[in-house]
Structures are given as C-alpha cells and as structure tokens.
Design an enzyme around this catalytic site. Structure first.
Site, PDB file in Angstrom:
ATOM      1  N   ARG A 195       0.825  -1.213   0.000  1.00  0.00           N
ATOM      2  CA  ARG A 195       0.000   0.000   0.000  1.00  0.00           C
ATOM      3  C   ARG A 195       0.860   1.264   0.000  1.00  0.00           C
ATOM      4  O   ARG A 195       0.580   2.220  -0.725  1.00  0.00           O
ATOM      5  CB  ARG A 195      -0.923  -0.041   1.232  1.00  0.00           C
ATOM      6  CG  ARG A 195      -1.885   1.109   1.339  1.00  0.00           C
ATOM      7  CD  ARG A 195      -2.934   0.799   2.409  1.00  0.00           C
ATOM      8  NE  ARG A 195      -3.790   1.941   2.659  1.00  0.00           N
ATOM      9  CZ  ARG A 195      -3.860   2.607   3.813  1.00  0.00           C
ATOM     10  NH1 ARG A 195      -3.106   2.236   4.830  1.00  0.00           N
ATOM     11  NH2 ARG A 195      -4.675   3.628   3.954  1.00  0.00           N
ATOM     12  N   HIS A 227       0.756   4.149  -2.794  1.00  0.00           N
ATOM     13  CA  HIS A 227       0.459   5.531  -2.416  1.00  0.00           C
ATOM     14  C   HIS A 227       1.611   6.463  -2.784  1.00  0.00           C
ATOM     15  O   HIS A 227       1.386   7.645  -3.079  1.00  0.00           O
ATOM     16  CB  HIS A 227       0.169   5.622  -0.916  1.00  0.00           C
ATOM     17  CG  HIS A 227      -1.189   5.131  -0.550  1.00  0.00           C
ATOM     18  ND1 HIS A 227      -1.825   5.512   0.623  1.00  0.00           N
ATOM     19  CD2 HIS A 227      -2.053   4.312  -1.186  1.00  0.00           C
ATOM     20  CE1 HIS A 227      -3.018   4.931   0.678  1.00  0.00           C
ATOM     21  NE2 HIS A 227      -3.166   4.183  -0.406  1.00  0.00           N
ATOM     22  N   VAL A 262       1.340   9.517  -6.355  1.00  0.00           N
ATOM     23  CA  VAL A 262       1.537  10.951  -6.100  1.00  0.00           C
ATOM     24  C   VAL A 262       2.975  11.323  -6.477  1.00  0.00           C
ATOM     25  O   VAL A 262       3.917  10.850  -5.847  1.00  0.00           O
ATOM     26  CB  VAL A 262       1.279  11.289  -4.613  1.00  0.00           C
ATOM     27  CG1 VAL A 262       1.418  12.798  -4.387  1.00  0.00           C
ATOM     28  CG2 VAL A 262      -0.093  10.818  -4.168  1.00  0.00           C
ATOM     29  N   GLY A 289       4.804  10.242  -8.710  1.00  0.00           N
ATOM     30  CA  GLY A 289       5.591   9.115  -9.168  1.00  0.00           C
ATOM     31  C   GLY A 289       6.306   8.404  -8.027  1.00  0.00           C
ATOM     32  O   GLY A 289       6.242   8.809  -6.862  1.00  0.00           O
ATOM     33  N   ASP A 337       8.875   8.152  -6.043  1.00  0.00           N
ATOM     34  CA  ASP A 337      10.060   8.949  -5.663  1.00  0.00           C
ATOM     35  C   ASP A 337      10.253   9.046  -4.155  1.00  0.00           C
ATOM     36  O   ASP A 337      11.000   9.885  -3.670  1.00  0.00           O
ATOM     37  CB  ASP A 337       9.959  10.359  -6.260  1.00  0.00           C
ATOM     38  CG  ASP A 337       8.829  11.178  -5.647  1.00  0.00           C
ATOM     39  OD1 ASP A 337       7.974  10.610  -4.929  1.00  0.00           O
ATOM     40  OD2 ASP A 337       8.793  12.401  -5.890  1.00  0.00           O
ATOM     41  N   GLU A 397       2.917  14.353   2.497  1.00  0.00           N
ATOM     42  CA  GLU A 397       2.012  13.290   2.032  1.00  0.00           C
ATOM     43  C   GLU A 397       1.604  12.353   3.166  1.00  0.00           C
ATOM     44  O   GLU A 397       0.460  11.908   3.238  1.00  0.00           O
ATOM     45  CB  GLU A 397       2.684  12.475   0.917  1.00  0.00           C
ATOM     46  CG  GLU A 397       2.772  13.177  -0.413  1.00  0.00           C
ATOM     47  CD  GLU A 397       3.516  12.346  -1.453  1.00  0.00           C
ATOM     48  OE1 GLU A 397       3.407  11.106  -1.422  1.00  0.00           O
ATOM     49  OE2 GLU A 397       4.222  12.940  -2.293  1.00  0.00           O
ATOM     50  N   ASN A 413      -3.042   8.320   4.188  1.00  0.00           N
ATOM     51  CA  ASN A 413      -1.738   7.811   4.644  1.00  0.00           C
ATOM     52  C   ASN A 413      -1.592   7.737   6.159  1.00  0.00           C
ATOM     53  O   ASN A 413      -0.561   7.287   6.664  1.00  0.00           O
ATOM     54  CB  ASN A 413      -0.614   8.676   4.067  1.00  0.00           C
ATOM     55  CG  ASN A 413      -0.467   8.502   2.568  1.00  0.00           C
ATOM     56  OD1 ASN A 413      -0.800   7.447   2.028  1.00  0.00           O
ATOM     57  ND2 ASN A 413       0.007   9.535   1.889  1.00  0.00           N
ATOM     58  N   HIS A 435      -5.540  -6.355  -2.290  1.00  0.00           N
ATOM     59  CA  HIS A 435      -6.396  -6.373  -1.098  1.00  0.00           C
ATOM     60  C   HIS A 435      -6.585  -7.784  -0.548  1.00  0.00           C
ATOM     61  O   HIS A 435      -7.120  -7.948   0.547  1.00  0.00           O
ATOM     62  CB  HIS A 435      -7.767  -5.761  -1.425  1.00  0.00           C
ATOM     63  CG  HIS A 435      -7.728  -4.266  -1.600  1.00  0.00           C
ATOM     64  ND1 HIS A 435      -8.807  -3.524  -2.040  1.00  0.00           N
ATOM     65  CD2 HIS A 435      -6.739  -3.368  -1.398  1.00  0.00           C
ATOM     66  CE1 HIS A 435      -8.480  -2.244  -2.094  1.00  0.00           C
ATOM     67  NE2 HIS A 435      -7.222  -2.121  -1.707  1.00  0.00           N
ATOM     68  N   ASP A 459     -10.019  -9.717   3.027  1.00  0.00           N
ATOM     69  CA  ASP A 459     -10.264 -11.008   2.381  1.00  0.00           C
ATOM     70  C   ASP A 459     -10.467 -12.031   3.501  1.00  0.00           C
ATOM     71  O   ASP A 459      -9.610 -12.870   3.760  1.00  0.00           O
ATOM     72  CB  ASP A 459      -9.068 -11.374   1.504  1.00  0.00           C
ATOM     73  CG  ASP A 459      -9.309 -12.598   0.642  1.00  0.00           C
ATOM     74  OD1 ASP A 459     -10.404 -13.179   0.737  1.00  0.00           O
ATOM     75  OD2 ASP A 459      -8.396 -12.981  -0.108  1.00  0.00           O
TER      76      ASP A 459
END
Length: 328
Positions: free
Chosen positions: A64, A68, A72, A74, A76, A89, A95, A193, A246
């Site tokens: 995840r 994430h 946003v 790329g 990086d 972020e 987040n 997921h 799940d």
C-alpha cells in the site's frame, strides 16, 4: 518551403522528446547497483526475510505504501518525507494508517553503512514491497532500479490523487489513467487487497448510512454486512477495530478477493465498484476461471508497470541520506 522547415522542426522536437523519455526509462534497469553497491538488493532481501515472517501483515502495508507513493508525484519516496508543518504526504488522510516507516529507515541505514549516498529510498521502498510480498507467499515481480528521491511532499496532492475506498468506478479509473495505468492495472492492483486490512471508518457508511434496510448499502451482501455490524463495526463511530479485506484468506495471496467481489462481499465501495463496469467484470471472471499462476503473472506485470510511474532518474532529485529528510 517554410512549411517543410516547420515540419522538420516539429519532427526534431517530437523525436527529441521521445529520446528523453527513452533515456529516462533506460536509466531504470535491472541490477542498477551492480557496480556501485553490489550487495544492495541482497541486504534488502536479507532484512526482509529476517523480520517480515514475524510481522507478515507488514507485507500489505508496504504494498500500500508503494502504491500511495507512486500515485503521487511518481515513485520517488515522497510518501516517506516528514514536514515540520504537518503538510507532507504522510499527513494526508489516506496515509494516516500507513505502517512501516521505521522499517524502511532501518534498511536505509544498513545500505548507507555499506554504500553511503548510493541507494535511493525510492528503490528501497520498491524492493521492500516486492520482497515482503514474496516472503509471505505472494508473486515475484521484476524491480528495475535506478530511481532517485523526490524533494517535495504535499498533503493536498496526496488527498487529491490517492484513490479512496468510497470512490466509484469512473473516479478510480480516472485516477489510475492520470498516472498512465489502465483498467486492467486497476483490477489487478486492487487484487493486493487479498492480504489487506482496514478499519471501520472505511466501511461504516456502507453499513449505517445507506439506502438499504438497516442503513446497509444495497450493493453489499446483507448477511456479510450484518455480520460486520454484529462482530466488528458495532457502532458507526468505531475507528479502531481491524477488518480483514479477504476474510478467511487474508494471509494467503490468492484469488479469494475476486470471488468475494462476485458475492457482493467486497469491503470497500471501491472494491464493489470493480463489478459495476462490464469490461472490469469480464476480466475478474477471466482471472477466476484461469489457473492461479495467470493472476500471479498479470499482477507481476502491473506491479512492475506501476513501479515505473513518473520515476526520477539520472540527475533528477537526489539520493537522500535519511528517507524522512531531504538532504541539506
């Protein structure tokens, strides 16, 4: 004659742009650190193998976190940055439940001890995500390296660009398309997921504030919803109870997630949304009727593609000394 000259200029510009794109992609390559830090990928893998078996739920967290990050600015490592004003972020709503920042920082410290200033945090996060999933029994995918770290991290961009559990199919596909990802990638990456966990706020409005009987969303299987209300999210205000995305198969990277979608037992509205589009639904059925290895192979392709989104290479960005801080 002037028209011909203009055409030539346009062609030169077009091919010049293509050459730039090509060179950026070329700098992302398998074993990028073979000469500059030959033990880098092994150091990451060894640390993951040592610690992830004791905390296997972190595999989903890193998957995840990687997503994430890439969605946003790329891939990086901007999601790892701290900000003294709380506007990074990692402070964005999607987040706030990310885990494992300290794990990434520990890996970074090992690599800094081996090869100071060489291996990027962006590559570390990408490698840790892959190795964690593999260590817990999930699919392997190639991770070409050579990413560099960004220097900007913006809370608003994260809140705007990261898909929400409340989004419908059109919005999800738009957010993916904005990053060069397509419908197939959306369905496959959502398959992560299968090992995911969440909390009640992501689903409470489907259980308590919808148009169906008892406030249950009509797109949700009523028996599943009632069970969640009775045993998990007992009040609309519960924000601490952990939910399996799940149920019964969370520790296994498999196709069960997609089977549950067809039974209207996807946890998020965004999970259920995958069955509202005919092309998406057809692909889900293809995954379920194919050998499990087909899902693993297709998921691997989608992950490698996602790991290339808007990467910084060459002289762009920097190689951070600490993943939470931009270099002085």
């Amino acid at each position: 004659m002037a028209g011909t000259s203009s055409a030539r200029i346009v062609l030169v510009v077009v091919f010049g742009v293509l050459a730039l794109i090509g060179s950026a992609q070329a700098q992302l390559q398998m074993n990028f650190y073979a000469s500059s830090c030959p033990k880098a990928e092994q150091i990451v893998l060894d640390y993951v193998k040592q610690h992830i078996p004791n905390a296997p739920s972190l595999a989903a967290s890193f998957l995840r976190m990687h997503f994430h990050d890439c969605i946003v600015r790329g891939c990086d490592a901007s999601v790892l940055l701290n900000n003294t004003s709380g506007q990074a972020e990692k402070n964005a709503v999607p987040n706030l439940t990310l885990r494992g920042f300290d794990f990434i920082e520990r890996v970074k410290s090992l690599l800094e001890a081996e090869c100071p200033g060489v291996v990027s945090c962006a590559d570390i996060l990408t490698l840790v995500a892959r190795d964690s999933v593999v260590t817990t029994g999930g699919p392997f995918w190639n991770v070409p390296t050579g990413r560099r770290d960004g220097v900007i991290s913006n809370i608003t961009e994260a809140n705007t660009n990261i898909p929400s559990p409340f989004h419908n199919f059109t919005t999800l596909l738009t957010l993916f398309s904005n990053q060069g990802l397509n419908l197939t990638d959306l369905v496959l990456l959502s398959g992560g997921h299968t090992i995911g966990i969440s909390h009640c706020p992501a689903v409470s409005r489907r259980l308590y504030n919808s148009t169906g009987p008892g406030g249950i969303n009509p797109t949700m299987d009523s028996e599943y919803a009632e069970n969640l209300k009775a045993n998990k999210c007992k009040t609309p205000s519960d924000n601490t109870t952990i939910l399996e995305m799940d149920p019964g198969s969370r520790k296994t990277f498999d196709l069960s997630y997609y089977s549950l979608l067809l039974k209207r037992r996807g946890l998020f509205q965004s999970d259920a949304a995958l069955t509202t589009d005919s092309t998406s639904l057809a692909f889900i059925n293809q995954l379920l009727t194919s050998p499990p290895q087909f899902f693993f192979d297709e998921f691997a392709k989608a992950m490698e593609k996602m790991g290339r989104v808007n990467v910084k290479t060459g002289s762009e960005g920097q190689i951070r000394k600490q993943c939470a801080l931009v270099n002085n």
